[in-house]
Scaffold this motif. Structure first.
Motif, short mmCIF file in Angstrom:
data_model
loop_
_atom_site.label_atom_id
_atom_site.label_comp_id
_atom_site.label_asym_id
_atom_site.label_seq_id
_atom_site.Cartn_x
_atom_site.Cartn_y
_atom_site.Cartn_z
N GLU A 188 0.83 -1.20 0.00
CA GLU A 188 0.00 0.00 0.00
C GLU A 188 0.87 1.25 0.00
OE1 GLU A 188 -2.52 -0.53 3.38
OE2 GLU A 188 -3.88 -1.92 2.35
N LEU A 189 2.00 1.21 0.70
CA LEU A 189 2.91 2.35 0.71
C LEU A 189 3.52 2.54 -0.67
CD1 LEU A 189 4.43 4.61 2.10
CD2 LEU A 189 6.08 2.92 2.95
N ILE A 190 3.96 1.45 -1.31
CA ILE A 190 4.51 1.55 -2.66
C ILE A 190 3.45 2.06 -3.63
CG2 ILE A 190 5.44 0.22 -4.60
CD1 ILE A 190 6.76 -1.61 -2.52
N GLN A 191 2.22 1.63 -3.45
CA GLN A 191 1.11 2.10 -4.28
C GLN A 191 0.99 3.62 -4.16
OE1 GLN A 191 -2.91 1.23 -2.83
NE2 GLN A 191 -3.48 0.56 -4.90
N GLN A 192 1.08 4.15 -2.95
CA GLN A 192 1.00 5.59 -2.73
C GLN A 192 2.18 6.31 -3.38
OE1 GLN A 192 0.72 6.18 1.52
NE2 GLN A 192 -1.00 4.76 1.71
N GLN A 193 3.37 5.73 -3.26
CA GLN A 193 4.56 6.35 -3.83
C GLN A 193 4.47 6.43 -5.35
OE1 GLN A 193 7.78 3.96 -2.29
NE2 GLN A 193 7.76 4.96 -0.29
N LEU A 194 4.00 5.36 -5.97
CA LEU A 194 3.86 5.37 -7.43
C LEU A 194 2.77 6.36 -7.86
CD1 LEU A 194 5.74 2.92 -7.27
CD2 LEU A 194 4.31 1.79 -8.98
N LYS A 195 1.67 6.40 -7.12
CA LYS A 195 0.60 7.32 -7.47
C LYS A 195 1.08 8.76 -7.42
CE LYS A 195 -4.16 8.62 -6.37
NZ LYS A 195 -5.32 8.41 -5.46
#
Length: 324
Positions: A188-195
């Protein structure tokens, strides 16, 4: 007893062990009993109550609590770190600029701060720092919105009204398939970073069987894994289409040649040089997005000493002893 315990008894006269274990003579302990305790909380409780002398893999949520009352022995696995592998047959991930943009969108230091405990280490290469011929590539693994913008703009991408990059009517959107809930916070953190960098990441938690089936059919975007092996041939297993479960198509002939060459090279110095070049190419090509080093953790009573580890990361108890 199956699924309950394993008992190991010291072998009399065994005095030719590796110096790595810290004791070339007979083991100090006469017997070790390994109990099967699946739940981390139950293992921690058993250690703190004195029912056991040591436990493996205490919960990361409790490592601070455990550290205050126990000895904590750790070792980084010598091999490929925990990595997001791209499906290079996927139309989007087949594109080098897309993979490079993802590589520069991941903030590994934030991951260390938010999701890893005191024993965890953010990746600074595609292999761990304990790997023979490790080369520090942290400068290529820092997040940079400026670099992402430059890479994608030059490749003809433009941000849409929703903030996601798009090209020829296709949004830059990939999926990450996984089965273990243990990685949800990380993903979920990586998802936020990519977004934040204009890349959409869809998380898909499936059964292990579904993940395996999708990988076999090529119906996936990203997947997560690592491989412990303290030898450059780990690249052969992880990053060539002939042997890898994740890289199903060779996209960089120079990389494949280097991997093949090091596998056949007898000179250790030449092999080490090839290994360092391989690490750089994997990172620059975005054939793996290294996230964190795999770490083996053993927590013990304060009276337990001498726990060591093999190069891969397995605990060795040949030199372990208990203070009376």
């Amino acid at each position: 007893m199956q699924d309950q315990k394993i008992v190991l008894v010291r072998r009399a006269g065994y005095d030719w062990g590796s110096t790595v274990r810290g004791n070339t003579g007979e083991a100090y302990l006469t017997k070790i009993t390994f109990l099967v305790i699946p739940e981390a909380a139950a293992r921690i409780g058993a250690l703190q109550s004195g029912q056991v002398d040591a436990i493996a893999y205490p919960s990361s949520n409790n490592i601070s609590e455990v550290s205050s009352s126990s000895n904590v022995f750790t070792a980084a696995s010598a091999g490929v770190v925990y990595t997001l592998y791209p499906n290079v047959t996927n139309p989007l991930l087949a594109q080098l600029p897309v993979r490079q943009a993802i590589q520069r969108s991941i903030d590994r230091q934030e991951i260390k701060k938010v999701t890893l405990d005191a024993t965890g280490t953010a990746a600074t290469s595609i292999v761990s720092h304990t790997f023979p011929s490790y080369t520090n590539l942290s400068s290529q693994l820092t997040d940079s919105s400026k670099a992402v913008t430059s890479i994608l703009t030059k490749a003809g991408w433009a941000k849409g009204s929703d903030g996601i990059w798009a090209k020829d009517g296709t949004r830059l959107s990939v999926d990450l398939q996984y089965s273990s809930p243990n990685y949800e916070q990380l993903f979920e953190l990586i998802q936020q970073q990519l977004k934040a960098n204009g890349i959409e990441l869809t998380l898909k938690q499936l059964t292990a069987a579904q993940v395996t089936a999708n990988q076999a059919s090529g119906n996936w975007g990203l997947t997560y894994g690592n491989l412990t092996r303290p030898d450059p041939d780990v690249f052969l297993s992880s990053f060539t289409a002939t042997y890898s479960n994740f890289i199903t198509k060779d996209v960089d002939p120079a990389l494949v040649k280097l991997i093949d060459d090091q596998s056949a090279e007898a000179d250790s110095a030449e092999r080490s040089a090839d290994s360092k070049k391989i690490q750089k190419l994997i990172v620059s090509d975005g054939l793996g997005f290294p996230i964190e080093e795999a770490t083996s953790v053993i927590a013990t009573k304060k009276t337990v000493h001498g726990v060591r580890f093999t190069a891969p990361w397995w605990a060795i108890f040949g030199a372990a002893w208990i203070e009376k």
